[in-house]
Scaffold this active site. Sequence first.
Site, mmCIF file in Angstrom:
data_model
loop_
_atom_site.group_PDB
_atom_site.id
_atom_site.type_symbol
_atom_site.label_atom_id
_atom_site.label_comp_id
_atom_site.label_asym_id
_atom_site.label_seq_id
_atom_site.Cartn_x
_atom_site.Cartn_y
_atom_site.Cartn_z
ATOM 1 N N ARG A 74 -13.928 -24.693 53.887
ATOM 2 C CA ARG A 74 -14.803 -23.896 53.034
ATOM 3 C C ARG A 74 -16.259 -24.368 53.084
ATOM 4 O O ARG A 74 -17.186 -23.569 53.135
ATOM 5 C CB ARG A 74 -14.275 -23.979 51.585
ATOM 6 C CG ARG A 74 -14.876 -22.960 50.647
ATOM 7 C CD ARG A 74 -14.270 -23.066 49.252
ATOM 8 N NE ARG A 74 -12.832 -22.904 49.229
ATOM 9 C CZ ARG A 74 -12.184 -21.747 49.368
ATOM 10 N NH1 ARG A 74 -12.876 -20.636 49.556
ATOM 11 N NH2 ARG A 74 -10.878 -21.700 49.322
ATOM 12 N N ASN A 116 -21.889 -11.077 40.356
ATOM 13 C CA ASN A 116 -20.583 -10.597 40.820
ATOM 14 C C ASN A 116 -20.140 -9.450 39.923
ATOM 15 O O ASN A 116 -20.562 -9.346 38.774
ATOM 16 C CB ASN A 116 -19.551 -11.723 40.738
ATOM 17 C CG ASN A 116 -18.193 -11.309 41.275
ATOM 18 O OD1 ASN A 116 -18.097 -10.624 42.297
ATOM 19 N ND2 ASN A 116 -17.130 -11.695 40.592
ATOM 20 N N HIS A 118 -16.537 -7.628 38.535
ATOM 21 C CA HIS A 118 -15.101 -7.912 38.423
ATOM 22 C C HIS A 118 -14.420 -6.759 37.685
ATOM 23 O O HIS A 118 -14.931 -6.286 36.664
ATOM 24 C CB HIS A 118 -14.891 -9.232 37.681
ATOM 25 C CG HIS A 118 -13.460 -9.647 37.626
ATOM 26 N ND1 HIS A 118 -12.802 -10.189 38.709
ATOM 27 C CD2 HIS A 118 -12.544 -9.571 36.627
ATOM 28 C CE1 HIS A 118 -11.547 -10.433 38.379
ATOM 29 N NE2 HIS A 118 -11.364 -10.072 37.124
ATOM 30 N N SER A 145 -16.865 -5.723 34.585
ATOM 31 C CA SER A 145 -17.903 -6.638 34.111
ATOM 32 C C SER A 145 -18.801 -7.079 35.258
ATOM 33 O O SER A 145 -18.312 -7.382 36.350
ATOM 34 C CB SER A 145 -17.260 -7.919 33.546
ATOM 35 O OG SER A 145 -16.221 -7.648 32.641
ATOM 36 N N ASP A 154 -14.861 -16.316 38.098
ATOM 37 C CA ASP A 154 -14.946 -15.147 37.205
ATOM 38 C C ASP A 154 -15.327 -15.557 35.780
ATOM 39 O O ASP A 154 -14.952 -14.879 34.811
ATOM 40 C CB ASP A 154 -13.614 -14.355 37.178
ATOM 41 C CG ASP A 154 -13.254 -13.789 38.540
ATOM 42 O OD1 ASP A 154 -14.180 -13.461 39.312
ATOM 43 O OD2 ASP A 154 -12.050 -13.681 38.846
HETATM 44 C C1 GRF Z 1 -14.243 -3.923 43.127
HETATM 45 O O1 GRF Z 1 -13.134 -3.535 42.392
HETATM 46 C C2 GRF Z 1 -14.913 -5.105 42.472
HETATM 47 O O2 GRF Z 1 -14.782 -5.109 41.094
HETATM 48 C C3 GRF Z 1 -14.186 -6.270 43.086
HETATM 49 O O3 GRF Z 1 -13.946 -5.883 44.405
HETATM 50 C C4 GRF Z 1 -13.871 -4.472 44.505
HETATM 51 C C5 GRF Z 1 -14.812 -4.015 45.568
HETATM 52 O O4 GRF Z 1 -14.700 -2.630 45.794
HETATM 53 N N1 GRF Z 1 -14.941 -7.491 42.960
HETATM 54 P P1 GRF Z 1 -15.650 -1.927 46.843
HETATM 55 O O5 GRF Z 1 -15.451 -2.604 48.197
HETATM 56 O O6 GRF Z 1 -17.058 -2.043 46.360
HETATM 57 O O7 GRF Z 1 -15.191 -0.495 46.882
#
Ligand code: GRF
Length: 222
Positions: A74, A116, A118, A145, A154
Amino acid sequence: MHDQTPARCNVVVLLSGTGSNLQALIDSVNQDAGANPARICAVISNRADAYGLERARHAGIPAAVLDHQAFEGREAFDAALVELIDGYAPDLVVLAGFMRILSGSFVRHYKGRLLNIHPSLLPRYKGLHTHQRAIEAGDTEHGCSVHFVTEELDGGPLVVQAVIPVQSDDTPATLAQRVHAREHQIYPLAVRWFAEGRLRLDASGALLDGQALGASGHLIRP
Ligand code: GRF
């Protein structure tokens, strides 16, 4: 006369998949390019087959791939990722479905300029399968969120949350679809706030226009 347009805010987007949130960001910037200081200057994926890369190319945005499988561990991948990202001189780095856990050194490097999204009402349902978990728990409300990223997965200070009702006949798929639609509203909003200099992180948490956003961030109800 003074030019009221805020300075341009360079945004680098990281993703691993479909990129519908990237598309929402592209659309929102294009829609109001004169007034919105955000500029998506690069999209980076750890997967060469991510459809989000196509979306970037279609929009004329530089798209790059950095395959995590080519690195030993990583830390090595994250160090190369930082180098690649910093080549675009970002003011903000946006995680939009980037399916990698980021190292502490990566997160610290972008402290206060890493967002981010979520698919749950954090702090509920960190991690995966959020829609299924909300249904199984019998929740009447669910949502999404946007938060600043810290070393707790998260767990960083919340910026904005959109709440939707859970319907009795919802499946994880139908719920995901409605949550996704709200994601496409709140992520562009948060990015624009940041680009305009209205949103920032300080030692006390996330601030919007100098006011603490508090435990749930700015809350948007249906
Ligand atoms: C979304 O559901 C977001 O909340 C999560 O990953 C997904 C990405 O979806 N972190 P997309 O590739 O933007 O359609």
